[in-house]
Design a protein around this motif. Sequence first.
Motif, PDB file in Angstrom:
ATOM      1  N   THR A  80     -14.796  30.366  70.965  1.00 28.68           N
ATOM      2  CA  THR A  80     -15.446  31.649  71.254  1.00 28.68           C
ATOM      3  C   THR A  80     -14.432  32.780  71.147  1.00 28.68           C
ATOM      4  OG1 THR A  80     -16.733  30.415  72.849  1.00 28.68           O
ATOM      5  CG2 THR A  80     -16.962  32.816  72.899  1.00 28.68           C
ATOM      6  N   ALA A  81     -13.249  32.541  71.717  1.00 29.23           N
ATOM      7  CA  ALA A  81     -12.203  33.562  71.686  1.00 29.23           C
ATOM      8  C   ALA A  81     -11.813  33.866  70.239  1.00 29.23           C
ATOM      9  CB  ALA A  81     -10.994  33.101  72.480  1.00 29.23           C
ATOM     10  N   VAL A  82     -11.643  32.813  69.439  1.00 26.49           N
ATOM     11  CA  VAL A  82     -11.264  33.004  68.031  1.00 26.49           C
ATOM     12  C   VAL A  82     -12.356  33.784  67.303  1.00 26.49           C
ATOM     13  CG1 VAL A  82     -10.837  31.808  65.851  1.00 26.49           C
ATOM     14  CG2 VAL A  82      -9.791  30.952  67.966  1.00 26.49           C
ATOM     15  N   GLY A  83     -13.597  33.409  67.563  1.00 24.46           N
ATOM     16  CA  GLY A  83     -14.720  34.106  66.933  1.00 24.46           C
ATOM     17  C   GLY A  83     -14.726  35.573  67.299  1.00 24.46           C
ATOM     18  N   ASP A  84     -14.573  35.855  68.584  1.00 24.53           N
ATOM     19  CA  ASP A  84     -14.639  37.239  69.061  1.00 24.53           C
ATOM     20  C   ASP A  84     -13.500  38.087  68.504  1.00 24.53           C
ATOM     21  OD1 ASP A  84     -16.815  36.538  70.507  1.00 24.53           O
ATOM     22  OD2 ASP A  84     -15.816  36.550  72.473  1.00 24.53           O
ATOM     23  N   VAL A  85     -12.318  37.531  68.527  1.00 24.03           N
ATOM     24  CA  VAL A  85     -11.140  38.343  68.198  1.00 24.03           C
ATOM     25  C   VAL A  85     -10.910  38.430  66.687  1.00 24.03           C
ATOM     26  CG1 VAL A  85      -8.632  38.568  68.497  1.00 24.03           C
ATOM     27  CG2 VAL A  85     -10.056  37.783  70.407  1.00 24.03           C
ATOM     28  N   PHE A  86     -11.098  37.315  65.989  1.00 25.01           N
ATOM     29  CA  PHE A  86     -10.711  37.269  64.568  1.00 25.01           C
ATOM     30  C   PHE A  86     -11.890  37.312  63.603  1.00 25.01           C
ATOM     31  CE2 PHE A  86      -7.225  35.481  66.982  1.00 25.01           C
ATOM     32  CZ  PHE A  86      -6.182  36.264  66.512  1.00 25.01           C
ATOM     33  N   LEU A  87     -12.809  36.363  63.795  1.00 26.59           N
ATOM     34  CA  LEU A  87     -13.841  36.188  62.774  1.00 26.59           C
ATOM     35  C   LEU A  87     -14.806  37.365  62.739  1.00 26.59           C
ATOM     36  CD1 LEU A  87     -14.407  32.342  63.341  1.00 26.59           C
ATOM     37  CD2 LEU A  87     -12.690  33.511  61.943  1.00 26.59           C
TER      38      LEU A  87
END
Lengths: 424, 424
Positions: B27-34
């Motif tokens: 979720t964090a990766v999705g929110d911040v990067f993707l």
Amino acid sequence: MSDYVSMWKDLGMDLENHDLLCQVLPTAVGDVFLSQENRPKAMDFWDLVISEVHGIRPAELIKEQEKGRKVFGTFCVYVPDEVVIAANGIVTGLCGGSQFWVPDGEKVLPKSTCPLVKASVGARLGRTCPFFRIADMYVGETTCDAKKKAYEILGEDVPMHIMDVPQMKRTKDIVKWKEEIADFAKVVEEFTGNAITPEKLSEAIHIVNEKRKAMQRVYDCRKSECLPISGRDVLLMTQISFFDDPVRCAEMCNRLADELEQRIKDGVSVVKEGTKRILVTGTPMAVPNWKLHNIIETSGGAVVCEEMCTGTRYFENFVDESKTTLDEQFMALSERYMKTNCACFTPNTGRIDDLLRMVKEYKIDGVIDCSLKFCCLYDTEKYSVSRALKEAGIPVLSLETDYADTDAEQLRTRIGAFIEMLND
Amino acid sequence: MSDYVSMWKDLGMDLENHDLLCQVLPTAVGDVFLSQENRPKAMDFWDLVISEVHGIRPAELIKEQEKGRKVFGTFCVYVPDEVVIAANGIVTGLCGGSQFWVPDGEKVLPKSTCPLVKASVGARLGRTCPFFRIADMYVGETTCDAKKKAYEILGEDVPMHIMDVPQMKRTKDIVKWKEEIADFAKVVEEFTGNAITPEKLSEAIHIVNEKRKAMQRVYDCRKSECLPISGRDVLLMTQISFFDDPVRCAEMCNRLADELEQRIKDGVSVVKEGTKRILVTGTPMAVPNWKLHNIIETSGGAVVCEEMCTGTRYFENFVDESKTTLDEQFMALSERYMKTNCACFTPNTGRIDDLLRMVKEYKIDGVIDCSLKFCCLYDTEKYSVSRALKEAGIPVLSLETDYADTDAEQLRTRIGAFIEMLND
């Protein structure tokens, strides 16, 4: 202390603000020291000095400066006084132990800095401590993050020499510290204009060893089951020893030790039989920080040893007096100083060895391990100190505090409960 | 990341607790990067690595260990990877950047320790990070009080070698650091069973220099007014570079730099024209600490440079490749590493010189100086950093934060106001 107003004025001090400090100190001295019963008579010297702490000694220092002598202000038991004394310089401690100085320190330092460092910087920048005005040169060292970085800010205001303390204690580190001492000697020679000869250094080493021996004599008296002096009184003696002339300091400590030894022979104790004997360990307690000792000794305990910089770390271990060349003498100094077990070293298992030894020597019932807030070094060592003491069956209470009075009641409750537990 | 469960089990990890971490990371990766638009295609490599951060690289390391290679875990840009690589060893970063690990760290460390150190210790003791399970040897250094003392606790659980970083940068300190590197080389030789020859070390120096050059190329692209990549993406690249194989790291960074250089030619920017360009300075940001970059870049700013260990301090300055004896090579290593301007040194004026240079090189509109809570070193340097930048007419915002999300809104308000002020 009003006789000294013109001296303080000449020193460029903030008189108005300083007055506030002068107003509260006598009450604190009265509450903590003068209220005690059956004190050793020889404490009269330290009672006098503390009653005019910003007057008597500063006036002496200024008089010596007028004769051309230089005053070196230091913050750490790792800086070798011997080198300064050998060049006819004078050493004075500079650490600040009052909340009074903290707000001025917080103007330039983060709030989450230990109160000792904030107070020291605040005492200088706020111009409310004569010692910080008098010192011709400041000598710092790389012992902890807070001091190391604070010296950069202080160094903008005063001449500052930094000694790089190795962070470990391998053979090569002792050599490295010797080289730092040799470099420091060059700085001191240049600053004072006086050459450091092996003879002068030998004499200085002897002077400081004699001071250490005298302090050790006082501490040895505390090992007696018949306790001839309170912890508060010894703490005051130790605190003042950082500021005093070393020869007079030795003389006064020996005078006190004479009386204490007689008291032991006569069975004169300052506490009731069975009073629990407390060793206090942790961060230093600079003048006028008497908070913890006062709480312990008004909660039914007696402080009989301080394993701290304002305690055994200051005077244990002597410098070898048999060396005759500067190179050998610097190495002898390094070897002695590197025996001091400060938490700035890694590892610092020697401190645990010291504690276990002192627990026996001083017949300790319980240890209070207390650090100043935000002292990462001593705070982190609590983990291994507490484990080692528990393994040895010694009760230990870990605390942290600062210079504010806000936690006094909470400390009193915890310390009271600890001593009660020891009494059970 | 479920394919790796048996590997994690073999590593003795706390699977149940680790699952909680695995659940939140995507979720964090999705929110911040993707969620970002118009990202460089070459980021696909780092997206893949971060999506299986506890799987892909750990599996590779274990494979190499099975061939007899040793893995060295490190915590600081001062530890010279070259020495390990020359002995056919592997280096992996070990710093922890998540609040997830903090409570386990607080079981043994004071709460008032910086979150980076608490998380690193917690990741090991809580058995929730494969890198901390895989490393055969840990290499610590005496850079800050918190790490220095935490290593004593970590060292009870793992083989640990400590390098004593000098606290100053005089000529003799550079020689001293050279000697520490030489001693470290002996430890590495013994631990790996492989001799470090001048040829091997020369090759290793070249490998790491190439990695540095590739990272510098990416950073150089950020100097362009046409900004081809977000700060978040570069931060992720830098963070992963501590864990990756250095040859592949260089290859991937060069591949990214190729694309970024083309983007600049084509006028492809990831932000609107006039977006304020922010330099972030302060304490390192370990994986998965993307909090500050994410707030800045979703508040109308663009991070175009990080003057931090997870930034320019990691790759600026190359090691002289012309030396042919170990002694000369160790000195060349020492000279390069001692150019890194960490706040653990006193004085550290080189950092201010770096900042003033980077402000020009990266065309900075404003600087955000952010330290992790209880980092006394960077916290204290804020005073001189902020003064120097203000004197140079550069707006600066000083902040402190930790890994918890509790201050996110407050940070967003302050950062938003700062960027708004830059826009006025």
